[in-house]
Design a protein around this motif. Structure first.
Motif, PDB file in Angstrom:
ATOM      1  N   ARG A  46       0.840  -1.266  -0.113  1.00 44.85           N
ATOM      2  CA  ARG A  46      -0.167  -0.111  -0.084  1.00 44.85           C
ATOM      3  C   ARG A  46       0.880   1.302   0.129  1.00 44.85           C
ATOM      4  N   GLN A  47       2.040   1.161   0.757  1.00 40.88           N
ATOM      5  CA  GLN A  47       2.749   2.318   0.881  1.00 40.88           C
ATOM      6  C   GLN A  47       3.376   2.791  -0.168  1.00 40.88           C
ATOM      7  N   PHE A  48       3.834   1.518  -1.182  1.00 41.70           N
ATOM      8  CA  PHE A  48       4.777   1.812  -2.178  1.00 41.70           C
ATOM      9  C   PHE A  48       3.637   2.370  -3.434  1.00 41.70           C
ATOM     10  N   GLN A  49       2.559   1.788  -3.620  1.00 39.56           N
ATOM     11  CA  GLN A  49       1.551   2.173  -4.587  1.00 39.56           C
ATOM     12  C   GLN A  49       0.844   3.892  -4.110  1.00 39.56           C
ATOM     13  N   SER A  50       0.528   4.107  -2.865  1.00 42.33           N
ATOM     14  CA  SER A  50       0.261   5.305  -2.874  1.00 42.33           C
ATOM     15  C   SER A  50       1.210   6.425  -2.829  1.00 42.33           C
ATOM     16  N   ALA A  51       2.476   6.099  -2.559  1.00 45.95           N
ATOM     17  CA  ALA A  51       3.684   7.103  -2.623  1.00 45.95           C
ATOM     18  C   ALA A  51       4.106   7.467  -4.185  1.00 45.95           C
ATOM     19  N   GLY A  52       3.572   6.435  -5.084  1.00 41.21           N
ATOM     20  CA  GLY A  52       4.098   6.687  -6.445  1.00 41.21           C
ATOM     21  C   GLY A  52       5.331   5.953  -6.767  1.00 41.21           C
ATOM     22  N   HIS A  53       5.793   4.996  -5.945  1.00 38.01           N
ATOM     23  CA  HIS A  53       7.113   4.373  -6.258  1.00 38.01           C
ATOM     24  C   HIS A  53       6.911   3.455  -7.505  1.00 38.01           C
ATOM     25  N   LEU A  54       5.691   3.240  -7.648  1.00 41.42           N
ATOM     26  CA  LEU A  54       5.524   2.049  -8.724  1.00 41.42           C
ATOM     27  C   LEU A  54       5.241   2.718 -10.133  1.00 41.42           C
ATOM     28  N   LYS A  55       5.138   3.974 -10.310  1.00 40.35           N
ATOM     29  CA  LYS A  55       4.846   4.708 -11.647  1.00 40.35           C
ATOM     30  C   LYS A  55       5.810   4.291 -12.330  1.00 40.35           C
ATOM     31  N   GLY A  56       5.264   3.537 -13.783  1.00 35.03           N
ATOM     32  CA  GLY A  56       6.003   3.137 -14.760  1.00 35.03           C
ATOM     33  C   GLY A  56       6.531   1.699 -14.605  1.00 35.03           C
ATOM     34  N   ALA A  57       6.343   1.091 -13.360  1.00 33.85           N
ATOM     35  CA  ALA A  57       6.847  -0.150 -12.984  1.00 33.85           C
ATOM     36  C   ALA A  57       5.643  -1.153 -13.581  1.00 33.85           C
ATOM     37  N   ASP A  58       6.178  -2.284 -13.433  1.00 37.21           N
ATOM     38  CA  ASP A  58       5.312  -3.595 -13.843  1.00 37.21           C
ATOM     39  C   ASP A  58       5.105  -3.817 -12.405  1.00 37.21           C
ATOM     40  N   GLY A  59       3.801  -3.379 -12.021  1.00 34.80           N
ATOM     41  CA  GLY A  59       3.319  -3.773 -10.730  1.00 34.80           C
ATOM     42  C   GLY A  59       3.223  -5.279 -10.244  1.00 34.80           C
ATOM     43  N   ASP A  60       2.770  -6.011 -11.147  1.00 34.35           N
ATOM     44  CA  ASP A  60       2.789  -7.474 -10.768  1.00 34.35           C
ATOM     45  C   ASP A  60       3.808  -8.133 -10.667  1.00 34.35           C
ATOM     46  N   TYR A  61       5.119  -7.595 -11.400  1.00 33.88           N
ATOM     47  CA  TYR A  61       6.411  -7.975 -11.213  1.00 33.88           C
ATOM     48  C   TYR A  61       6.994  -7.514  -9.960  1.00 33.88           C
ATOM     49  N   PHE A  62       6.527  -6.477  -9.490  1.00 35.33           N
ATOM     50  CA  PHE A  62       7.150  -5.848  -8.269  1.00 35.33           C
ATOM     51  C   PHE A  62       6.762  -6.655  -7.117  1.00 35.33           C
ATOM     52  N   ARG A  63       5.292  -7.096  -7.219  1.00 36.62           N
ATOM     53  CA  ARG A  63       4.676  -7.676  -5.967  1.00 36.62           C
ATOM     54  C   ARG A  63       5.199  -9.196  -5.929  1.00 36.62           C
ATOM     55  N   ALA A  64       5.434  -9.652  -7.159  1.00 34.74           N
ATOM     56  CA  ALA A  64       5.982 -11.179  -7.306  1.00 34.74           C
ATOM     57  C   ALA A  64       7.380 -11.479  -6.580  1.00 34.74           C
ATOM     58  N   LEU A  65       8.333 -10.345  -6.943  1.00 29.03           N
ATOM     59  CA  LEU A  65       9.650 -10.246  -6.370  1.00 29.03           C
ATOM     60  C   LEU A  65       9.451 -10.153  -4.868  1.00 29.03           C
ATOM     61  N   VAL A  66       8.749  -8.970  -4.601  1.00 30.80           N
ATOM     62  CA  VAL A  66       8.743  -8.878  -2.936  1.00 30.80           C
ATOM     63  C   VAL A  66       8.024  -9.953  -2.268  1.00 30.80           C
ATOM     64  N   SER A  67       6.943 -10.347  -2.854  1.00 25.11           N
ATOM     65  CA  SER A  67       6.141 -11.303  -2.069  1.00 25.11           C
ATOM     66  C   SER A  67       7.138 -12.782  -2.018  1.00 25.11           C
ATOM     67  N   GLY A  68       7.936 -13.040  -3.165  1.00 24.11           N
ATOM     68  CA  GLY A  68       8.784 -14.114  -3.117  1.00 24.11           C
ATOM     69  C   GLY A  68       9.730 -14.152  -2.355  1.00 24.11           C
ATOM     70  N   VAL A  69      10.341 -13.044  -1.890  1.00 25.81           N
ATOM     71  CA  VAL A  69      11.490 -12.853  -0.943  1.00 25.81           C
ATOM     72  C   VAL A  69      11.018 -12.978   0.379  1.00 25.81           C
ATOM     73  N   MET A  70       9.794 -12.358   0.570  1.00 29.44           N
ATOM     74  CA  MET A  70       9.417 -12.309   1.900  1.00 29.44           C
ATOM     75  C   MET A  70       8.886 -13.506   2.211  1.00 29.44           C
ATOM     76  N   ALA A  71       8.463 -14.500   1.266  1.00 29.35           N
ATOM     77  CA  ALA A  71       8.034 -15.801   1.532  1.00 29.35           C
ATOM     78  C   ALA A  71       8.911 -16.867   1.851  1.00 29.35           C
ATOM     79  N   ASP A  72      10.112 -16.675   1.585  1.00 32.18           N
ATOM     80  CA  ASP A  72      11.393 -17.519   1.718  1.00 32.18           C
ATOM     81  C   ASP A  72      12.473 -16.836   1.979  1.00 32.18           C
ATOM     82  N   PRO A  73      12.844 -16.052   2.877  1.00 32.26           N
ATOM     83  CA  PRO A  73      14.094 -15.367   2.924  1.00 32.26           C
ATOM     84  C   PRO A  73      14.970 -16.436   3.490  1.00 32.26           C
ATOM     85  N   ASP A  74      14.761 -17.446   4.261  1.00 31.49           N
ATOM     86  CA  ASP A  74      15.623 -18.516   4.923  1.00 31.49           C
ATOM     87  C   ASP A  74      16.130 -19.240   3.709  1.00 31.49           C
ATOM     88  N   GLY A  75      15.320 -19.850   2.825  1.00 32.87           N
ATOM     89  CA  GLY A  75      15.506 -20.549   1.641  1.00 32.87           C
ATOM     90  C   GLY A  75      16.458 -19.966   0.756  1.00 32.87           C
TER      91      GLY A  75
END
Length: 157
Positions: A46-75
């Motif tokens: 929400r913060q990144f979306q509302s602050a405009g950090h995703l302007k011009g970004a592939d939002g789905d790719y951003f979400r996949a990257l961040v979610s993927g890291v957060m889901a398995d940092p130990d791995g």
């Protein structure tokens, strides 16, 4: 309609060039924030979306990257640990964030050539990391790529 017919407004537009690059940059910032402040994923998105950090970004790719890291940092850290000269938690937070993101891409986003993953990480390391941090990131990712994508790495030399 023939295959040579022009695209209509109902057909999805081709993704803009560089949109994944912008997504990676925003993902680096988001993972960094998550590592240093333990921000919850929903709040972070929400913060990144509302602050405009995703302007011009592939939002789905951003979400996949961040979610993927957060889901398995130990791995992900287990994959990079053999190539580190210290514990992951003792790495510079920018370098740690970049390594986590890039290793996630190497492991999960096989449609992205490993050289693209490494080059994008190096550009971000040069921009946001310590003075020689990009060299460290390059060394770790190069060895991870040989392990995670052996056929692709061998084919490219």
């Amino acid at each position: 309609m023939s295959d040579s017919a022009p695209a209509t407004s109902e057909e999805p537009a081709a993704p803009r060039r560089g949109s994944r690059r912008v997504a990676r940059r925003a993902a680096l910032q988001a993972v960094y924030q998550w590592l240093v402040s333990a921000t919850e994923s929903g709040d972070l998105f929400r913060q990144f979306q509302s602050a405009g950090h995703l302007k011009g970004a592939d939002g789905d790719y951003f979400r996949a990257l961040v979610s993927g890291v957060m889901a398995d940092p130990d791995g992900l850290e287990a994959l990079i640990a053999p190539y580190l000269d210290r514990q992951p938690e003792h790495l510079d937070p920018v370098e740690r964030s970049l390594l986590l993101l890039a290793v996630f891409e190497l492991r999960q986003r096989l449609e992205v050539p490993y050289r693209v993953v490494i080059n994008e990480a190096l550009e971000l390391a040069k921009q946001f990391g310590a003075e020689a941090g990009h060299r460290y990131v390059n060394g770790v990712l190069d060895r991870c790529a040989r392990e995670l994508r052996p056929a692709e790495a061998a084919a490219r030399g």
